[in-house]
Design a protein around this motif. Structure first.
Motif, mmCIF file in Angstrom:
data_model
loop_
_atom_site.group_PDB
_atom_site.id
_atom_site.type_symbol
_atom_site.label_atom_id
_atom_site.label_comp_id
_atom_site.label_asym_id
_atom_site.label_seq_id
_atom_site.Cartn_x
_atom_site.Cartn_y
_atom_site.Cartn_z
ATOM 1 N N LEU A 198 0.835 -1.210 0.000
ATOM 2 C CA LEU A 198 0.000 0.000 0.000
ATOM 3 C C LEU A 198 0.868 1.258 0.000
ATOM 4 C CD1 LEU A 198 -2.773 -1.112 2.525
ATOM 5 C CD2 LEU A 198 -2.981 -0.897 0.042
ATOM 6 N N ALA A 199 1.980 1.214 0.733
ATOM 7 C CA ALA A 199 2.894 2.362 0.757
ATOM 8 C C ALA A 199 3.532 2.570 -0.613
ATOM 9 C CB ALA A 199 3.975 2.138 1.811
ATOM 10 N N ASP A 200 3.874 1.465 -1.280
ATOM 11 C CA ASP A 200 4.461 1.537 -2.628
ATOM 12 C C ASP A 200 3.475 2.175 -3.613
ATOM 13 O OD1 ASP A 200 6.067 1.234 -4.801
ATOM 14 O OD2 ASP A 200 6.157 -0.950 -4.767
ATOM 15 N N ILE A 201 2.213 1.774 -3.511
ATOM 16 C CA ILE A 201 1.181 2.322 -4.416
ATOM 17 C C ILE A 201 0.972 3.810 -4.141
ATOM 18 C CG2 ILE A 201 -1.271 2.237 -5.012
ATOM 19 C CD1 ILE A 201 -1.151 -0.796 -4.485
ATOM 20 N N GLU A 202 0.925 4.178 -2.869
ATOM 21 C CA GLU A 202 0.725 5.584 -2.522
ATOM 22 C C GLU A 202 1.898 6.433 -2.999
ATOM 23 O OE1 GLU A 202 -0.494 8.346 1.339
ATOM 24 O OE2 GLU A 202 -0.239 6.184 1.558
ATOM 25 N N ASP A 203 3.099 5.886 -2.856
ATOM 26 C CA ASP A 203 4.295 6.594 -3.316
ATOM 27 C C ASP A 203 4.253 6.789 -4.831
ATOM 28 O OD1 ASP A 203 6.940 7.652 -2.491
ATOM 29 O OD2 ASP A 203 7.686 6.135 -3.882
ATOM 30 N N TRP A 204 3.821 5.759 -5.555
ATOM 31 C CA TRP A 204 3.669 5.871 -7.021
ATOM 32 C C TRP A 204 2.661 6.956 -7.380
ATOM 33 C CZ3 TRP A 204 -1.162 4.679 -9.146
ATOM 34 C CH2 TRP A 204 -1.244 4.783 -10.540
ATOM 35 N N ALA A 205 1.530 6.967 -6.687
ATOM 36 C CA ALA A 205 0.465 7.919 -7.008
ATOM 37 C C ALA A 205 0.903 9.368 -6.781
ATOM 38 C CB ALA A 205 -0.769 7.620 -6.165
ATOM 39 N N GLN A 206 1.744 9.571 -5.766
ATOM 40 C CA GLN A 206 2.117 10.941 -5.412
ATOM 41 C C GLN A 206 3.372 11.431 -6.119
ATOM 42 O OE1 GLN A 206 2.437 10.943 -1.143
ATOM 43 N NE2 GLN A 206 0.225 10.869 -0.811
ATOM 44 N N LYS A 207 4.304 10.507 -6.427
ATOM 45 C CA LYS A 207 5.627 10.972 -6.858
ATOM 46 C C LYS A 207 6.079 10.495 -8.229
ATOM 47 C CE LYS A 207 7.115 11.012 -2.008
ATOM 48 N NZ LYS A 207 8.058 10.419 -1.018
ATOM 49 N N ASP A 208 5.613 9.356 -8.673
ATOM 50 C CA ASP A 208 6.136 8.779 -9.914
ATOM 51 C C ASP A 208 5.567 9.511 -11.129
ATOM 52 O OD1 ASP A 208 7.060 7.248 -12.019
ATOM 53 O OD2 ASP A 208 6.815 5.357 -10.956
ATOM 54 N N LEU A 209 6.393 10.312 -11.753
ATOM 55 C CA LEU A 209 5.955 11.075 -12.925
ATOM 56 C C LEU A 209 6.304 10.370 -14.236
ATOM 57 C CD1 LEU A 209 7.063 14.644 -11.743
ATOM 58 C CD2 LEU A 209 4.824 13.564 -11.505
ATOM 59 N N LYS A 210 7.199 9.382 -14.154
ATOM 60 C CA LYS A 210 7.659 8.720 -15.371
ATOM 61 C C LYS A 210 6.730 7.592 -15.807
ATOM 62 C CE LYS A 210 12.550 9.750 -14.600
ATOM 63 N NZ LYS A 210 13.908 9.175 -14.400
ATOM 64 N N GLN A 211 6.112 6.898 -14.835
ATOM 65 C CA GLN A 211 5.252 5.757 -15.173
ATOM 66 C C GLN A 211 3.844 5.985 -14.610
ATOM 67 O OE1 GLN A 211 7.870 2.606 -13.583
ATOM 68 N NE2 GLN A 211 8.022 1.842 -15.677
ATOM 69 N N PRO A 212 2.965 6.530 -15.432
ATOM 70 C CA PRO A 212 1.611 6.843 -14.965
ATOM 71 C C PRO A 212 0.701 5.623 -14.835
ATOM 72 C CG PRO A 212 1.856 7.436 -17.268
ATOM 73 C CD PRO A 212 3.194 6.993 -16.812
ATOM 74 N N VAL A 213 1.205 4.445 -15.209
ATOM 75 C CA VAL A 213 0.421 3.211 -15.076
ATOM 76 C C VAL A 213 1.111 2.296 -14.066
ATOM 77 C CG1 VAL A 213 -0.493 1.166 -16.250
ATOM 78 C CG2 VAL A 213 -0.424 3.369 -17.444
ATOM 79 N N LEU A 214 0.319 1.753 -13.126
ATOM 80 C CA LEU A 214 0.838 0.760 -12.178
ATOM 81 C C LEU A 214 0.085 -0.540 -12.400
ATOM 82 C CD1 LEU A 214 1.766 1.193 -8.472
ATOM 83 C CD2 LEU A 214 0.347 -0.732 -9.146
ATOM 84 N N TRP A 215 0.820 -1.628 -12.520
ATOM 85 C CA TRP A 215 0.206 -2.949 -12.743
ATOM 86 C C TRP A 215 0.467 -3.820 -11.525
ATOM 87 C CZ3 TRP A 215 2.596 -7.372 -16.057
ATOM 88 C CH2 TRP A 215 1.685 -8.446 -16.121
ATOM 89 N N LEU A 216 -0.599 -4.165 -10.828
ATOM 90 C CA LEU A 216 -0.537 -5.062 -9.673
ATOM 91 C C LEU A 216 -0.989 -6.438 -10.139
ATOM 92 C CD1 LEU A 216 -0.185 -5.327 -6.520
ATOM 93 C CD2 LEU A 216 -2.644 -4.887 -6.378
ATOM 94 N N CYS A 217 -0.066 -7.397 -10.192
ATOM 95 C CA CYS A 217 -0.417 -8.705 -10.753
ATOM 96 C C CYS A 217 -0.066 -9.816 -9.771
ATOM 97 C CB CYS A 217 0.294 -8.930 -12.075
ATOM 98 S SG CYS A 217 2.098 -8.915 -11.964
ATOM 99 N N GLY A 218 -0.718 -10.950 -9.961
ATOM 100 C CA GLY A 218 -0.462 -12.092 -9.100
ATOM 101 C C GLY A 218 -1.487 -13.183 -9.339
ATOM 102 N N PRO A 219 -1.255 -14.382 -8.785
ATOM 103 C CA PRO A 219 -2.192 -15.495 -8.972
ATOM 104 C C PRO A 219 -3.541 -15.209 -8.320
ATOM 105 C CG PRO A 219 -0.069 -16.229 -8.065
ATOM 106 C CD PRO A 219 -0.095 -14.753 -7.979
#
Length: 640
Positions: A176-197
């Motif tokens: 959850l912290a990783d996702i929040e960090d992506w949402a607030q700071k990651d300007l290079k990759q506007p797409v996040l893919w959460l994958c798993g079985p």
């Protein structure tokens, strides 16, 4: 008096005494005139004060008139000052005495100032009234515009999707912290893919994130794809839902979307392709925008792997990536299993978080120790359950639901643990073995129970959209109490949602039942082809027996559907939802069968070779499903 003064002026030039007398007369006249003016001014002031009070009482209760109400407060305060000044001289026996006093004393200036200030406050009041009227008119215009936007957005046929329960406290913390960090700071990759079985908690994480973004006003849209719902697995519905939610959250975008919808009849037809709909609902409105929102908005798409076909998903991903290039203020979070086509098109283009059972073990242990505490199990049993779950949240949650309704938790735990050493093999061995225990515990070993179970569960799995218990009973020709019992006994894998429809809790349960390889030596396999054939026959049977003219007892055929009073309530409370389902979805089940039997061809001609065609179209029209039915007919033609 004026005549006397007029004569006195010449006389005063002839005699000094006359000049003195004329001067005295002029002074008296001046006093009289001053008294008259002051009396008239005060009388007018009191009259205006009295006439304004009823108006003020009404204006004070009105909303959106802040400037006027402030002006009224100032005027009322000034009125109080005037009345206090008058009361200070209330010892005079008459108004004449009072006027005589104020004319001949410094009080005259005070009352003159009070009157002048009152007039100035009235001017301010009128200015405030004009200003507030302009504001109210502007708001009315905005409301009218918003009403037009809402009316246009209705044509998108939005289906509300509410996030489910979030993560248990103190679980999934780093993810959850990783996702929040992506949402607030990651300007290079506007797409996040959460994958798993399957069963690793992707949907729960998506729900948690969506609820958190909603609280912070940064959620642009949330959509869950569901393989058991024809609408929610439709890629076109995904576009319509996301567009609708973004339009509601960011109103300038909503205005532009409404303009496109109102000018394009194509969007009203309910048809389209993934690329065309993307062009019209996103590219066109975004090109018309004058400004971006102040902060980024996150679009959450859960279970993309359950949306459409493999080709559909590739097209969706292509458009989603293009969307992030069109506007820098949109970020997209996608969850899915690690399907080959999704991986191929997202890998390298998205920030990726991979879930696996190994990294989930600690969180699953936290879940079991927290949720199972009331079952009073031994430490050894808890440890065995943690080991059996093997990092799968869905296993732990299903086991929890089994124990929740169990009368003998220790025996149920023993049964769950014993099942793990036999039966299915493969990646989901422990999960499928658990499902086997759930079914066996629910229906027992009776052949009659098994037959009814397969009849009901087959319909649950294969219907185009989730149905209520009563509609399922009519569709399967089972008694209502029997269907209710089956749903209750399968509570660990089946749920009744807030809209009273029956839903499979997790797609892995459907996959377990529909895959013949999972049922070596077992009787629970559901044959997809046979199940759809049975549903085609049931739809035809319902249409043949229950279709009739004016099924909903509408008072006149000359009234437009939108003008029929209480139509929505009548449709859903008439007990005829199974007829509506049969009318709309017989084509879906027939396409799933791939071909028609001779008997089905005869039934089809029998039903639609007479007046039943008109009754069928009436039902579809009242439910606004004509276009959907036509697409179904086209599918049948292509099949043949």
């Amino acid at each position: 008096m004026n005549v006397l003064i007029g004569i006195g002026d010449p006389l005063s030039q002839l005699h000094p005494t006359a000049a003195v007398v004329v001067g005295l007369i002029k002074s008296v006249v001046a006093v009289f005139e001053k008294q008259k003016l002051c009396y008239e001014k005060l009388s007018g002031l009191f009259d205006r004060m009295a006439s304004l009070l009823p108006c003020f009482e009404q204006m004070k209760s009105l909303k959106n008139f802040g400037n006027v109400q402030q002006a009224i407060e100032l005027i009322l305060a000034h009125m109080e000052a005037i009345l206090k000044a008058v009361l200070n001289h209330s010892t005079f026996n008459s108004l004449k005495q009072f006027l005589d006093f104020i004319v001949s004393s410094p009080q005259a200036d005070q009352f003159s100032d009070l009157s002048d200030k009152f007039d100035k406050l009235l001017v301010d009041y009128n200015t405030a009234l004009q200003l507030d009227m302009a504001i109210v008119q502007d708001q009315l215009l905005k409301n009218a515009t918003q009403s037009q936007v809402e009316e246009a957005l209705q044509k998108l046929k939005y289906i509300e999707v509410i996030p489910g329960n979030g993560c248990l406290e103190n679980t999934r913390v780093s993810i959850l912290a990783d996702i929040e960090d992506w949402a607030q700071k990651d300007l290079k990759q506007p797409v996040l893919w959460l994958c798993g079985p399957a069963g690793t908690g992707k949907s729960t994480i998506a729900a948690t994130v969506a609820l958190k973004f909603e609280d912070s006003k940064t959620l642009g849209a949330f959509h869950t794809c569901r393989s058991d719902d024809k609408s929610l697995r439709n890629p076109l519905q995904l576009w319509r839902n996301i567009c609708h939610m973004l339009a509601v959250v960011y109103k300038p975008f909503g205005l532009k979307v409404a303009e496109v919808i109102q000018s394009d009849s194509y969007l009203n037809s309910g048809t389209g392709t993934i690329h065309v709909l993307f062009q019209k609902l996103f590219k066109q409105p975004l090109a018309m925008l004058d400004a971006d929102p102040l902060q980024s908005l996150v679009v959450v798409i859960d279970a993309l792997d359950e949306c459409g076909t493999e080709e559909d998903r590739v097209q969706l991903i292509t458009c989603l990536l293009e969307l992030t290039k069109l506007c820098s203020w949109i970020k997209i979070l996608v969850t899915s299993r690690n399907n080959a086509e999704i991986q191929e098109h997202l890998k390298g283009c998205a920030h990726q978080i991979v879930l696996d059972t190994a990294q989930s073990c600690d969180d699953v242990e936290t879940f079991i120790r927290s949720k199972f505490i009331n079952f009073q199990l031994s430490d050894a049993a808890i440890l065995q359950l943690i080991k059996a779950a093997n990092g799968l949240f869905i296993w732990a949650d299903t086991a929890f639901k089994c124990l929740k309704e169990s009368l003998d938790c220790d025996s149920t735990v023993q049964l769950l643990l014993e099942s793990q050493g036999s039966g299915s093999s493969g990646v989901y061995k422990q999960l499928y073995n658990l499902y086997h225990v759930v079914i066996t515990s629910g229906i027992g070993n009776s052949s009659t129970n098994l037959m009814v179970f397969k009849k009901v569960i087959s319909a649950m799995l294969l219907v185009a959209q989730p149905l209520s218990v009563s509609t399922l009973a009519k569709l399967t020709q089972c008694k209502l109490n029997i269907v209710e019992k089956i749903v209750k006994r399968l509570h660990a894998v089946v749920m009744i949602s807030s809209d009273e429809t029956v839903r499979i809790l997790h797609p892995s349960f459907a996959e377990y039942l529909l895959n013949e390889q999972n049922h070596s030596g077992r009787q629970y396999w559901i044959d997809n082809y046979s199940g759809h054939n049975i549903l085609v026959d049931r739809c035809f049977d319902i249409l043949k027996k229950e279709l009739k003219f004016n099924m909903y007892d509408i008072p006149s055929s000359y009234i437009l559907n939108k003008d029929v009073e209480g139509l929505e309530e009548q449709k859903y409370n008439s007990g005829l939802l199974h007829v509506h389902y049969a009318a709309l979805f017989w084509t879906f089940h027939m396409q799933e069968c791939k071909q028609m039997t001779v008997k089905q061809e005869e039934e089809l001609l029998d039903i639609f070779g007479g007046p039943h065609t008109l009754y069928w179209m009436e039902v579809l029209s009242l439910h606004d499903k004509i276009y959907d039915a036509l697409r179904g007919i086209q599918g049948i033609q292509q099949m043949k």
